[in-house]
Design an enzyme around this catalytic site. Structure first.
Site, PDB file in Angstrom:
ATOM      1  N   TYR A   1      -5.910   3.446 -36.631  1.00 51.91           N
ATOM      2  CA  TYR A   1      -4.987   2.362 -37.007  1.00 51.91           C
ATOM      3  C   TYR A   1      -4.840   2.305 -38.525  1.00 51.91           C
ATOM      4  O   TYR A   1      -3.736   2.330 -39.072  1.00 51.91           O
ATOM      5  CB  TYR A   1      -5.509   1.025 -36.457  1.00 51.91           C
ATOM      6  CG  TYR A   1      -4.784  -0.187 -37.013  1.00 51.91           C
ATOM      7  CD1 TYR A   1      -3.444  -0.423 -36.708  1.00 51.91           C
ATOM      8  CD2 TYR A   1      -5.439  -1.089 -37.865  1.00 51.91           C
ATOM      9  CE1 TYR A   1      -2.781  -1.522 -37.236  1.00 51.91           C
ATOM     10  CE2 TYR A   1      -4.778  -2.190 -38.386  1.00 51.91           C
ATOM     11  CZ  TYR A   1      -3.456  -2.404 -38.070  1.00 51.91           C
ATOM     12  OH  TYR A   1      -2.791  -3.484 -38.597  1.00 51.91           O
TER      13      TYR A   1
HETATM   14  N1  LIG Z   1      -2.259 -10.265 -37.371  1.00 50.98           N
HETATM   15  C1  LIG Z   1      -3.043  -9.736 -38.303  1.00 50.98           C
HETATM   16  O1  LIG Z   1      -4.121 -10.250 -38.592  1.00 50.98           O
HETATM   17  C2  LIG Z   1      -2.622  -8.491 -39.059  1.00 50.98           C
HETATM   18  C3  LIG Z   1      -3.487  -7.993 -40.042  1.00 50.98           C
HETATM   19  C4  LIG Z   1      -3.117  -6.859 -40.752  1.00 50.98           C
HETATM   20  C5  LIG Z   1      -1.905  -6.252 -40.503  1.00 50.98           C
HETATM   21  N2  LIG Z   1      -1.091  -6.748 -39.520  1.00 50.98           N
HETATM   22  C6  LIG Z   1       0.198  -6.062 -39.292  1.00 50.98           C
HETATM   23  O2  LIG Z   1       1.220  -7.036 -39.255  1.00 50.98           O
HETATM   24  C7  LIG Z   1       2.251  -6.635 -38.365  1.00 50.98           C
HETATM   25  C8  LIG Z   1       2.532  -7.722 -37.344  1.00 50.98           C
HETATM   26  O3  LIG Z   1       1.338  -7.991 -36.625  1.00 50.98           O
HETATM   27  P1  LIG Z   1       1.234  -9.088 -35.479  1.00 50.98           P
HETATM   28  O4  LIG Z   1      -0.108  -9.697 -35.592  1.00 50.98           O
HETATM   29  O5  LIG Z   1       2.434  -9.938 -35.501  1.00 50.98           O
HETATM   30  O6  LIG Z   1       1.228  -8.132 -34.196  1.00 50.98           O
HETATM   31  P2  LIG Z   1       1.965  -8.285 -32.786  1.00 50.98           P
HETATM   32  O7  LIG Z   1       1.357  -7.224 -31.909  1.00 50.98           O
HETATM   33  O8  LIG Z   1       1.921  -9.685 -32.319  1.00 50.98           O
HETATM   34  O9  LIG Z   1       3.480  -7.919 -33.123  1.00 50.98           O
HETATM   35  C9  LIG Z   1       3.968  -6.608 -33.196  1.00 50.98           C
HETATM   36  C10 LIG Z   1       5.274  -6.535 -32.427  1.00 50.98           C
HETATM   37  O10 LIG Z   1       5.783  -5.210 -32.551  1.00 50.98           O
HETATM   38  C11 LIG Z   1       6.287  -4.784 -31.308  1.00 50.98           C
HETATM   39  N3  LIG Z   1       6.141  -3.322 -31.267  1.00 50.98           N
HETATM   40  C12 LIG Z   1       4.991  -2.609 -31.303  1.00 50.98           C
HETATM   41  N4  LIG Z   1       5.249  -1.302 -31.292  1.00 50.98           N
HETATM   42  C13 LIG Z   1       6.592  -1.179 -31.230  1.00 50.98           C
HETATM   43  C14 LIG Z   1       7.481  -0.073 -31.212  1.00 50.98           C
HETATM   44  N5  LIG Z   1       7.019   1.173 -31.238  1.00 50.98           N
HETATM   45  N6  LIG Z   1       8.820  -0.317 -31.163  1.00 50.98           N
HETATM   46  C15 LIG Z   1       9.305  -1.586 -31.136  1.00 50.98           C
HETATM   47  N7  LIG Z   1       8.511  -2.670 -31.164  1.00 50.98           N
HETATM   48  C16 LIG Z   1       7.184  -2.464 -31.221  1.00 50.98           C
HETATM   49  C17 LIG Z   1       5.460  -5.474 -30.246  1.00 50.98           C
HETATM   50  O11 LIG Z   1       6.189  -5.646 -29.028  1.00 50.98           O
HETATM   51  C18 LIG Z   1       5.125  -6.801 -30.923  1.00 50.98           C
HETATM   52  O12 LIG Z   1       5.988  -7.827 -30.507  1.00 50.98           O
HETATM   53  C19 LIG Z   1       1.772  -5.313 -37.750  1.00 50.98           C
HETATM   54  O13 LIG Z   1       2.352  -4.265 -38.479  1.00 50.98           O
HETATM   55  C20 LIG Z   1       0.281  -5.338 -37.953  1.00 50.98           C
HETATM   56  O14 LIG Z   1      -0.259  -4.047 -38.005  1.00 50.98           O
HETATM   57  C21 LIG Z   1      -1.416  -7.855 -38.793  1.00 50.98           C
END
Ligand SMILES: NC(=O)c1ccc[n+]([C@@H]2O[C@H](COP(=O)([O-])OP(=O)(O)OC[C@H]3O[C@@H](n4cnc5c(N)ncnc54)[C@H](O)[C@@H]3O)[C@@H](O)[C@H]2O)c1
Length: 340
Positions: free
Chosen positions: A152
């Site tokens: 990741y």
């Molecule tokens: N939540 C955290 O603590 C955190 C921390 C560090 C980084 N991030 C990053 O922030 C971003 C958002 O995270 P989140 O917590 O909202 O995650 P989440 O999983 O709730 O949201 C991600 C969304 O992307 C969509 N998705 C995934 N792969 C896809 C694809 N190939 N094509 C189209 N849609 C796709 C999913 O359906 C989902 O709705 C991500 O990039 C994640 O890596 C989040």
């Protein structure tokens, strides 16, 4: 302004889109509604966004180049904020292909079309995980971050690197933000807060890894959204270069910058558990377990660059944020088909 946001059925994308719609902007929300966790919750988020007439959903995968290009061509956005990803450190150990596909191939497609449709500012979600187990804290954007512990983290670092090259080749302004454990209402079912609250309400034990010795710099969702909204107006350029070689990451080759979004107030896992216990008014049955493969011992953001660029840094206390999550959870659990 017209924002094109990927991942709007996800936790962070939903909140960001809602805030921008409330502020009077147009938002196109692109999401593949992947089954990584409860898809019901993703539908609920998009249904809430559909209340705004200026929201346009586009349901497809990032890997589907035709559909992605058609959605961006149709929207002609000013700003593109790329949040869709296969998230989850632990999942990536079992399912690395999913991370490569969404986070490397998918992000490359975003770079291609952001350049082709000349967006004014491309913003990308990276992660504190790329700091790995760096012993020096707080984590600064200028620290070496090239020893990822999971696929990741490696895919997110790859995205940052690919983005730098596009930014250089095509003068495409890009901000890559590194998020630190984001939490709050509408949060993710695979993350600790959701699991702890669910299990405690169901009188089930909670699993505490690393014997509780890990710590995390938690960021409340509204603070994260405020930071992103402010950063969207700071399009990387020499005019907004911040003085000081310890903080600034504006590239000398490209309009490209990396920014931490975190408050710089790490909390130990046991303090986190106690905060949840206080908010729920009950104590947890605890199952203490060793650290899991790929987990980092701590995260701790330096917010100095964020503060210098925006005059802002996350400040919501964990007590306030956890309470807000629980209020939402109690209201939403029936809709998510979680038995009371
Ligand atoms: N939540 C955290 O603590 C955190 C921390 C560090 C980084 N991030 C990053 O922030 C971003 C958002 O995270 P989140 O917590 O909202 O995650 P989440 O999983 O709730 O949201 C991600 C969304 O992307 C969509 N998705 C995934 N792969 C896809 C694809 N190939 N094509 C189209 N849609 C796709 C999913 O359906 C989902 O709705 C991500 O990039 C994640 O890596 C989040």
């Amino acid at each position: 302004m017209h924002y094109f946001i990927t991942g709007t059925a996800g936790f962070i994308g939903f909140h960001l889109a809602r805030r921008l719609l409330q502020d009077g902007h147009r938002v196109t929300g692109f999401d593949g509604l992947t089954p990584y966790y409860n898809v019901k919750l993703k539908h609920m988020r998009h249904a809430a966004l559909a209340q705004f007439p200026s929201f346009t959903p586009a349901i497809a995968m990032l890997e589907d180049r035709e559909k992605l290009e058609a959605a961006i061509a149709e929207a002609q956005p000013d700003v593109l904020i790329h949040l869709a990803a296969q998230a989850g450190v632990r999942y990536s150990i079992e399912n690395p292909r999913s991370d490569i596909s969404s986070n490397v191939d998918g992000s490359w497609n975003i770079l291609e079309f952001a350049e082709r449709y000349k967006v004014k500012h491309l913003m990308l979600a990276s992660t504190s995980s790329i700091y790995g187990s760096n012993p020096d804290v707080p984590f600064r954007e200028t620290d070496r971050a090239d020893e990822p512990l999971t696929i990741y983290a490696a895919t997110k670092k790859s995205m940052e690197l690919m983005a730098h090259s596009y930014s250089h080749l095509y003068k495409l302004p890009i901000t890559a933000f590194r998020f630190f454990t984001v939490y709050g209402p509408w949060g993710r079912p695979d993350m600790a807060l959701f699991k702890f609250v669910k299990n405690m309400l169901e009188d089930q034990p909670i699993e505490i890894y690393g014997e509780g010795k890990m710590s995390r710099d938690f960021t409340y969702i509204d603070d994260l959204v405020e930071s992103i909204v402010r950063l969207s107006a700071v399009i990387p350029s020499e005019e907004n270069r911040v003085a000081g070689d310890k903080v600034e990451t504006l590239s000398h080759q490209a309009p490209f910058r990396v920014v931490n979004i975190g408050g710089g107030q790490p909390v130990s896992l046991m303090d986190f558990v106690e905060t949840v216990e206080r908010a729920l008014g009950q104590s947890a049955k605890r199952t203490m377990l060793p650290m899991q493969k790929g987990d980092v011992p701590r995260t701790f953001a330096s917010p100095d660059l964020l503060l210098a660029l925006t005059g802002y840094k996350p400040e919501t206390t964990l007590d306030e944020g956890v309470k807000a999550f629980i209020e939402w959870y109690l209201e939403a659990r029936a809709d998510m088909e979680i038995p009371a």
